[in-house]
Motif scaffolding. Sequence first.
Motif, PDB file in Angstrom:
ATOM      1  N   GLN A   1      45.396  16.319   5.593  1.00  0.00           N
ATOM      2  CA  GLN A   1      44.678  17.293   6.426  1.00  0.00           C
ATOM      3  C   GLN A   1      44.957  18.710   5.956  1.00  0.00           C
ATOM      4  OE1 GLN A   1      45.368  16.889  10.669  1.00  0.00           O
ATOM      5  NE2 GLN A   1      45.309  14.659  10.510  1.00  0.00           N
ATOM      6  N   LEU A   2      46.217  18.990   5.605  1.00  0.00           N
ATOM      7  CA  LEU A   2      46.574  20.325   5.121  1.00  0.00           C
ATOM      8  C   LEU A   2      45.841  20.633   3.822  1.00  0.00           C
ATOM      9  CD1 LEU A   2      48.196  22.937   5.274  1.00  0.00           C
ATOM     10  CD2 LEU A   2      50.090  21.728   4.144  1.00  0.00           C
ATOM     11  N   ALA A   3      45.827  19.701   2.901  1.00  0.00           N
ATOM     12  CA  ALA A   3      45.134  19.910   1.623  1.00  0.00           C
ATOM     13  C   ALA A   3      43.636  20.149   1.845  1.00  0.00           C
ATOM     14  CB  ALA A   3      45.358  18.719   0.692  1.00  0.00           C
ATOM     15  N   ARG A   4      43.027  19.378   2.773  1.00  0.00           N
ATOM     16  CA  ARG A   4      41.592  19.557   3.059  1.00  0.00           C
ATOM     17  C   ARG A   4      41.322  20.942   3.645  1.00  0.00           C
ATOM     18  NH1 ARG A   4      41.925  14.250   4.764  1.00  0.00           N
ATOM     19  NH2 ARG A   4      42.105  14.840   6.944  1.00  0.00           N
ATOM     20  N   ARG A   5      42.139  21.355   4.613  1.00  0.00           N
ATOM     21  CA  ARG A   5      41.911  22.665   5.229  1.00  0.00           C
ATOM     22  C   ARG A   5      42.137  23.800   4.239  1.00  0.00           C
ATOM     23  NH1 ARG A   5      38.503  23.703   8.619  1.00  0.00           N
ATOM     24  NH2 ARG A   5      39.548  24.996  10.131  1.00  0.00           N
ATOM     25  N   GLN A   6      43.131  23.650   3.355  1.00  0.00           N
ATOM     26  CA  GLN A   6      43.367  24.677   2.337  1.00  0.00           C
ATOM     27  C   GLN A   6      42.172  24.765   1.394  1.00  0.00           C
ATOM     28  OE1 GLN A   6      47.156  23.150   0.980  1.00  0.00           O
ATOM     29  NE2 GLN A   6      48.287  24.771   2.041  1.00  0.00           N
ATOM     30  N   ALA A   7      41.609  23.620   0.998  1.00  0.00           N
ATOM     31  CA  ALA A   7      40.426  23.616   0.126  1.00  0.00           C
ATOM     32  C   ALA A   7      39.226  24.233   0.857  1.00  0.00           C
ATOM     33  CB  ALA A   7      40.115  22.200  -0.328  1.00  0.00           C
ATOM     34  N   GLU A   8      39.077  23.921   2.142  1.00  0.00           N
ATOM     35  CA  GLU A   8      37.988  24.498   2.923  1.00  0.00           C
ATOM     36  C   GLU A   8      38.130  26.014   3.015  1.00  0.00           C
ATOM     37  OE1 GLU A   8      38.154  22.458   6.673  1.00  0.00           O
ATOM     38  OE2 GLU A   8      37.544  20.554   5.791  1.00  0.00           O
ATOM     39  N   LEU A   9      39.366  26.493   3.174  1.00  0.00           N
ATOM     40  CA  LEU A   9      39.589  27.936   3.257  1.00  0.00           C
ATOM     41  C   LEU A   9      39.216  28.619   1.945  1.00  0.00           C
ATOM     42  CD1 LEU A   9      40.541  30.410   4.810  1.00  0.00           C
ATOM     43  CD2 LEU A   9      42.883  29.892   4.055  1.00  0.00           C
ATOM     44  N   VAL A  10      39.568  28.016   0.832  1.00  0.00           N
ATOM     45  CA  VAL A  10      39.192  28.575  -0.473  1.00  0.00           C
ATOM     46  C   VAL A  10      37.671  28.660  -0.580  1.00  0.00           C
ATOM     47  CG1 VAL A  10      39.189  28.123  -2.961  1.00  0.00           C
ATOM     48  CG2 VAL A  10      41.313  27.885  -1.652  1.00  0.00           C
ATOM     49  N   ALA A  11      36.978  27.593  -0.165  1.00  0.00           N
ATOM     50  CA  ALA A  11      35.510  27.592  -0.218  1.00  0.00           C
ATOM     51  C   ALA A  11      34.919  28.649   0.722  1.00  0.00           C
ATOM     52  CB  ALA A  11      34.978  26.204   0.137  1.00  0.00           C
ATOM     53  N   LEU A  12      35.509  28.788   1.907  1.00  0.00           N
ATOM     54  CA  LEU A  12      35.014  29.797   2.849  1.00  0.00           C
ATOM     55  C   LEU A  12      35.182  31.209   2.302  1.00  0.00           C
ATOM     56  CD1 LEU A  12      36.388  28.288   6.177  1.00  0.00           C
ATOM     57  CD2 LEU A  12      33.963  28.618   5.598  1.00  0.00           C
ATOM     58  N   LYS A  13      36.301  31.464   1.647  1.00  0.00           N
ATOM     59  CA  LYS A  13      36.540  32.801   1.095  1.00  0.00           C
ATOM     60  C   LYS A  13      35.684  33.076  -0.138  1.00  0.00           C
ATOM     61  CE  LYS A  13      41.052  33.727   2.987  1.00  0.00           C
ATOM     62  NZ  LYS A  13      42.407  34.199   2.758  1.00  0.00           N
ATOM     63  N   ALA A  14      35.132  32.035  -0.737  1.00  0.00           N
ATOM     64  CA  ALA A  14      34.285  32.196  -1.923  1.00  0.00           C
ATOM     65  C   ALA A  14      32.814  32.387  -1.542  1.00  0.00           C
ATOM     66  CB  ALA A  14      34.432  30.981  -2.838  1.00  0.00           C
ATOM     67  N   ARG A  15      32.496  32.337  -0.259  1.00  0.00           N
ATOM     68  CA  ARG A  15      31.108  32.513   0.173  1.00  0.00           C
ATOM     69  C   ARG A  15      30.626  33.921  -0.186  1.00  0.00           C
ATOM     70  NH1 ARG A  15      31.397  31.836   6.424  1.00  0.00           N
ATOM     71  NH2 ARG A  15      33.144  33.186   5.982  1.00  0.00           N
ATOM     72  N   PRO A  16      29.383  34.044  -0.644  1.00  0.00           N
ATOM     73  CA  PRO A  16      28.866  35.376  -0.958  1.00  0.00           C
ATOM     74  C   PRO A  16      28.676  36.225   0.308  1.00  0.00           C
ATOM     75  CG  PRO A  16      27.172  33.704  -1.311  1.00  0.00           C
ATOM     76  CD  PRO A  16      28.436  32.987  -0.974  1.00  0.00           C
ATOM     77  N   ASP A  17      28.313  35.591   1.415  1.00  0.00           N
ATOM     78  CA  ASP A  17      28.107  36.301   2.671  1.00  0.00           C
ATOM     79  C   ASP A  17      29.252  35.940   3.607  1.00  0.00           C
ATOM     80  OD1 ASP A  17      27.259  37.499   4.964  1.00  0.00           O
ATOM     81  OD2 ASP A  17      25.563  36.155   5.312  1.00  0.00           O
ATOM     82  N   ARG A  18      30.200  36.853   3.784  1.00  0.00           N
ATOM     83  CA  ARG A  18      31.389  36.566   4.592  1.00  0.00           C
ATOM     84  C   ARG A  18      31.412  37.424   5.855  1.00  0.00           C
ATOM     85  NH1 ARG A  18      36.419  37.491   1.348  1.00  0.00           N
ATOM     86  NH2 ARG A  18      37.392  36.625   3.197  1.00  0.00           N
ATOM     87  N   LEU A  19      30.240  37.662   6.438  1.00  0.00           N
ATOM     88  CA  LEU A  19      30.194  38.482   7.642  1.00  0.00           C
ATOM     89  C   LEU A  19      30.864  37.770   8.819  1.00  0.00           C
ATOM     90  CD1 LEU A  19      26.600  39.970   7.399  1.00  0.00           C
ATOM     91  CD2 LEU A  19      28.778  41.081   6.886  1.00  0.00           C
TER      92      LEU A  19
END
Length: 166
Positions: A40-58
């Motif tokens: 679960q920790l690895a999945r959430r960390q990967a999700e956070l990386v993907a979220l921070k890589a979004r072009p629109d981070r409003l």
Amino acid sequence: MSRAFVNEDAGSDRPDLPERPVPPGPNPVTPRGLAELQAQLARRQAELVALKARPDRLDKLPEAAAERDIRWLEARLKAAVPIDPATHDLSEVAFGLVVTVADEDGREARYEITGEDEADASLGRIAPGSPLARALLGAEVGDVVTWRRPAGKMELEVLGIAHADP
């Protein structure tokens, strides 16, 4: 301009989210439960990386939620105390073992006493602090235990004790 239309939180990069409560004390886990927390920790960390890589981070809420979940998972892992049920003999009900019981009408059920984070009633996994687990812990085959439930007491006979399927 009216103060009613001023965003006082402007400049705040992190939305306010309540923290997930972390129970105090040690966190007993089975090997499966430890692996699930790590996954679960690895999945959430990967999700956070993907979220921070979004072009629109409003919208920062998804990132804040992921960061909060990561903090909670890290705290649960830090408090984890792995207990290998394979080391238990099957003479009495203990953490990580599966117990088969029969109620007063002869209906059988199987329960596995697991860590709090892996408890799932639909799978027959119960936390050690639950009233049912407290009634069963330490019982031997042939013992009759009393399960104190909100709906009233229920007598259960311990029919078998086994190791959980891997």
